[in-house]
Design a protein around this motif. Structure first.
Motif, mmCIF file in Angstrom:
data_model
loop_
_atom_site.group_PDB
_atom_site.id
_atom_site.type_symbol
_atom_site.label_atom_id
_atom_site.label_comp_id
_atom_site.label_asym_id
_atom_site.label_seq_id
_atom_site.Cartn_x
_atom_site.Cartn_y
_atom_site.Cartn_z
ATOM 1 N N UNK A 188 0.845 -1.196 0.000
ATOM 2 C CA UNK A 188 0.000 0.000 0.000
ATOM 3 C C UNK A 188 0.882 1.248 0.000
ATOM 4 N N UNK A 189 0.330 2.332 -0.502
ATOM 5 C CA UNK A 189 1.013 3.628 -0.462
ATOM 6 C C UNK A 189 0.141 4.613 0.309
ATOM 7 N N UNK A 190 0.777 5.337 1.235
ATOM 8 C CA UNK A 190 0.067 6.290 2.081
ATOM 9 C C UNK A 190 0.824 7.621 2.104
ATOM 10 N N UNK A 191 0.078 8.698 2.084
ATOM 11 C CA UNK A 191 0.675 9.998 2.389
ATOM 12 C C UNK A 191 0.717 10.132 3.900
ATOM 13 N N UNK A 192 1.923 10.338 4.440
ATOM 14 C CA UNK A 192 2.115 10.391 5.890
ATOM 15 C C UNK A 192 2.625 11.782 6.240
ATOM 16 N N UNK A 205 8.471 17.876 9.701
ATOM 17 C CA UNK A 205 9.647 17.028 9.513
ATOM 18 C C UNK A 205 9.326 15.750 8.741
ATOM 19 N N UNK A 206 8.060 15.381 8.681
ATOM 20 C CA UNK A 206 7.644 14.162 7.978
ATOM 21 C C UNK A 206 6.435 14.510 7.120
ATOM 22 N N UNK A 207 6.583 14.367 5.805
ATOM 23 C CA UNK A 207 5.476 14.695 4.892
ATOM 24 C C UNK A 207 5.786 14.077 3.529
ATOM 25 N N UNK A 208 5.576 12.751 3.422
ATOM 26 C CA UNK A 208 5.999 12.028 2.223
ATOM 27 C C UNK A 208 4.946 11.000 1.798
#
Length: 696
Positions: A188-192, A205-208
């Motif tokens: 699965x792919x998630x925007x985190x 700091x985390x946005x990928x």
């Protein structure tokens, strides 16, 4: 097989329903041999919509269509597009949205008047080096760099989790806490995205876009990314499931945009829809392994290649010359990359552009063999949204890192630049563990601050670097565990320029250096009144300072502790100007020679603190009788000189410089015709005659 000359003959055919599957070879679109030839099959039961190229309705009424037979390679000439006089929008839509086509080839110039958004995977658009224009293109939506002619965009699946971290997430972890791992599956792919810090709306700091690689337990999953920054317990993270675009590539295009009214070199827009007029070729959002190659562009407005939430991609052999706009933010880039991972930009070039390469919240990316000229706005930049582990190799052009303001965080970590030449290096914000190797800042006539390196002394390491006009060190962060170092570097100085920022001086983005710094095998030239306004402990090993002329002022040093081992000062010297207690240690064969404006090689100006002088193996050769080997002002001084060599000149010691709590010990020194008349009278704390060789 039936053979016909052109499309009109095909449309005039009225096949019998019993002829289902009949093959016809059409020798041209308008006429035989014009390039629009193709093989078609009669599909008696088809009701597909006529698109003018791969599906044809013979206008007989009812069902039945001529459908093009192919091996997955589409051609604009099937649609009667032989040059840019016929718009190619409908043809591209028809082929991209046809799942049986995996490659679309252009064999002529093309013109597009619409901005196309696709969610198609596994397709390549190859323009064969032909020119793509956008004469008459529709207006873009406001402030939208993704309004490109070709925009591949993944889709949101609808599933979302919002979590407050129950424990700290350390740097370099690839395990994330989730509310319920049963909603996640491997691949699965998630925007985190972590919630922004309160200091800035984009400080994340985390946005990928991340791939799930393992379900660990009911509340933890593993992803294809090791965090570049730690996250504290209590931070909020949002997970949004995505259906990305995969392996959709664009290649071999010569793009020519449309004119946009002159902005007059201002950040103010000249008209309401001014930023909607221009055009740009390519954009991606929520895309994986989507590559771009061999694009040349001119007259673009927004970036040539715009990316957001992309991973595992290559942009190569692309060029941008003379974009329509470079002042308005976001315009005139070759490539802008936001929230990207594992990107590789190589063999690209720009002329008179804003940025060749822009990273915002990027991790584990590389830029190599890219070159920008006419680069006053900065060829290579990061915005400072917590970029980390970026590598730049063999490039040329102005560098500016983490320099876009506190909205984004002013932060970056572990940027390495090697074999680079450019007019400036601007890296003075909160950049931790910056490594510069064989980097050269070269002076350019007419460009303000060219030939300078501005750097944050937080794990800064420079090796084999040069700056023609100034090295300026400041410190705005203290995150690093490694030392600050300059090794084998050469720096030109600008008169009265600051090498290290002075405490208490208002200068946005600059702060004094509170950590230590080592300069090894370095060379400073054109020294004249330069200031080391901070640095707690400054260690100079085999390092030379050469004055701009015999009339140049010495370098001023405010560091609490100065240790000099080898190297020396020619037509220069040291003024110790700190406001705290200071100490200086000179050993290892350090040399002083020539002249300077102060007529002294060593001098202190602060009489308030305690000044400690430790002189060992050094060779001080005064140019004339008026030059002082050391000029000691009043206050409290503690001096030990053992094994030093002094020739010519004089010692200058102010009355009262060795009062209570002071001492002077000079022994095992060689003095050759030195005027020692101003030395204080000997006492139990003042000894400067016994044990020395004094040549009158």
């Amino acid at each position: 097989m039936i053979q016909l000359s052109n499309l009109e003959e095909l449309l005039a055919c009225k096949p019998h329903p019993m002829d289902d599957g009949q093959l016809v070879y059409v020798e041209g679109y308008y006429e035989k041999g014009d390039g629009g030839c193709k093989l078609v099959r009669w599909m008696a039961s088809s009701n597909n919509t006529d698109n003018g190229g791969t599906i044809h309705d013979p206008r007989t009424g009812g069902s039945g269509r001529w459908e093009t037979v192919h091996r997955g390679v589409g051609d604009y000439r099937w649609f009667g597009i032989m040059d840019a006089t016929v718009n190619a929008d409908d043809a591209m839509d028809a082929m991209v949205n046809d799942g049986s086509i995996h490659l679309i080839e252009a064999h002529t110039d093309l013109n597009f008047v619409r901005r196309h958004t696709y969610d198609r995977s596994d397709i390549e658009l190859n323009f064969g080096g032909h020119t793509v224009t956008t004469e008459g293109v529709e207006l873009n939506t406001p402030a939208n760099p993704f309004g490109a002619v070709i925009f591949f965009q993944g889709k949101v699946s609808g599933e979302t989790q919002i979590l407050t971290l129950s424990a700290d997430l350390p740097e370099q972890t690839d395990t994330l806490e989730v509310l319920d791992s049963t909603l996640f599956a491997v691949d699965d792919w998630w925007k985190v995205r972590v919630k922004n810090n309160p200091a800035g709306s984009a400080q994340r700091e985390l946005d990928y876009l991340l791939q799930i690689t393992e379900i660990i337990d009911g509340s933890h999953v593993r992803v294809n990314y090791k965090l570049g920054w730690s996250l504290a317990a209590g931070r909020e993270i949002t997970f949004m499931k995505m259906n990305p675009v995969f392996r959709s590539h664009v290649r071999n295009m010569n793009f020519v945009g449309v004119p946009v009214p002159d902005n007059g070199s201002t950040s103010e827009k000249p008209s309401e829809n001014w930023d909607q007029l221009g055009s740009n070729p390519i954009a991606y959002e929520f895309a994986v392994a989507c590559n771009v190659a061999d694009i040349t562009a001119t007259k673009v407005f927004w970036p040539v290649v715009e990316r957001r939430y992309c991973t595992h991609y290559v942009t190569e052999r692309c060029r941008l010359t003379n974009p329509e706009e470079v002042i308005w933010g976001g315009t005139g880039y070759l490539t802008q990359q936001l929230n990207v991972l594992y990107g590789h930009v190589r063999d690209c070039h720009t002329s008179n552009a804003r940025h060749l390469n822009d990273f915002t919240c990027a991790g584990y990316c590389m830029v190599e063999n890219c070159h920008g000229d006419g680069d006053e706005h900065g060829s290579f930049v990061t915005h400072g949204q917590y970029e980390h582990d970026l590598t730049f190799v063999g490039n040329s052009g102005l560098l500016s890192f983490a320099n876009s303001g506190t909205t984004w965080g002013d932060s970056a970590k572990r940027i390495t630049v090697t074999k680079h030449v450019g007019s400036r290096v601007v890296a003075h914000k909160r950049i931790t563990d910056l490594t510069l190797e064989d980097v050269h800042a070269v002076y350019k006539e007419g460009l303000v601050d060219s030939g300078t390196i501005w750097a944050n002394a937080d794990g800064l390491q420079m090796r084999g670097c040069t700056a023609d006009t100034m090295l300026t060190l400041s410190q705005s962060s203290s995150r690093s565990k490694r030392s600050n170092l300059a090794d084998g570097c050469a720096f030109g100085m600008t008169k009265n320029g600051e090498m290290a920022r002075l405490p208490g001086v208002a200068n946005a983005g600059f702060g004094p250096v509170s950590s230590d710094f080592v300069m090894l095998n370095c060379h400073f030239h054109n020294v004249d009144g330069n200031l080391v306004g901070s640095i707690k402990r400054l260690r100079l090993t085999n390092t030379w300072f050469v004055g701009a002329s015999p009339e140049a002022s010495p370098i001023q040093i405010c560091s609490d502790e100065v240790v000099i081992h080898g190297g020396g000062f020619e037509n220069s010297g040291i003024e110790l100007t700190g406001t705290n207690n200071q100490s200086i240690t000179i050993d290892g064969g350090t040399s002083f020679r020539g002249a300077n404006a102060d007529k002294a090689y060593l001098r202190n100006r602060n009489a308030a603190g305690i000044m400690t002088w430790i002189l060992g193996d050094c060779d001080s050769a005064a140019l004339d009788a008026d030059t002082a080997h050391f000029h000691i002002q009043g206050g409290s001084n503690k001096m030990r000189a053992i094994g030093s060599r002094f020739s010519g000149g004089k010692y200058a010691v102010a009355e009262g410089a060795f009062s209570r709590d002071s001492y002077m010990l000079m022994t095992a020194c060689i003095e050759d015709r030195v005027d020692r008349s101003s030395l204080p009278a000997e006492s139990h704390l003042i000894k400067h005659e016994a044990g020395n060789i004094i040549i009158a």
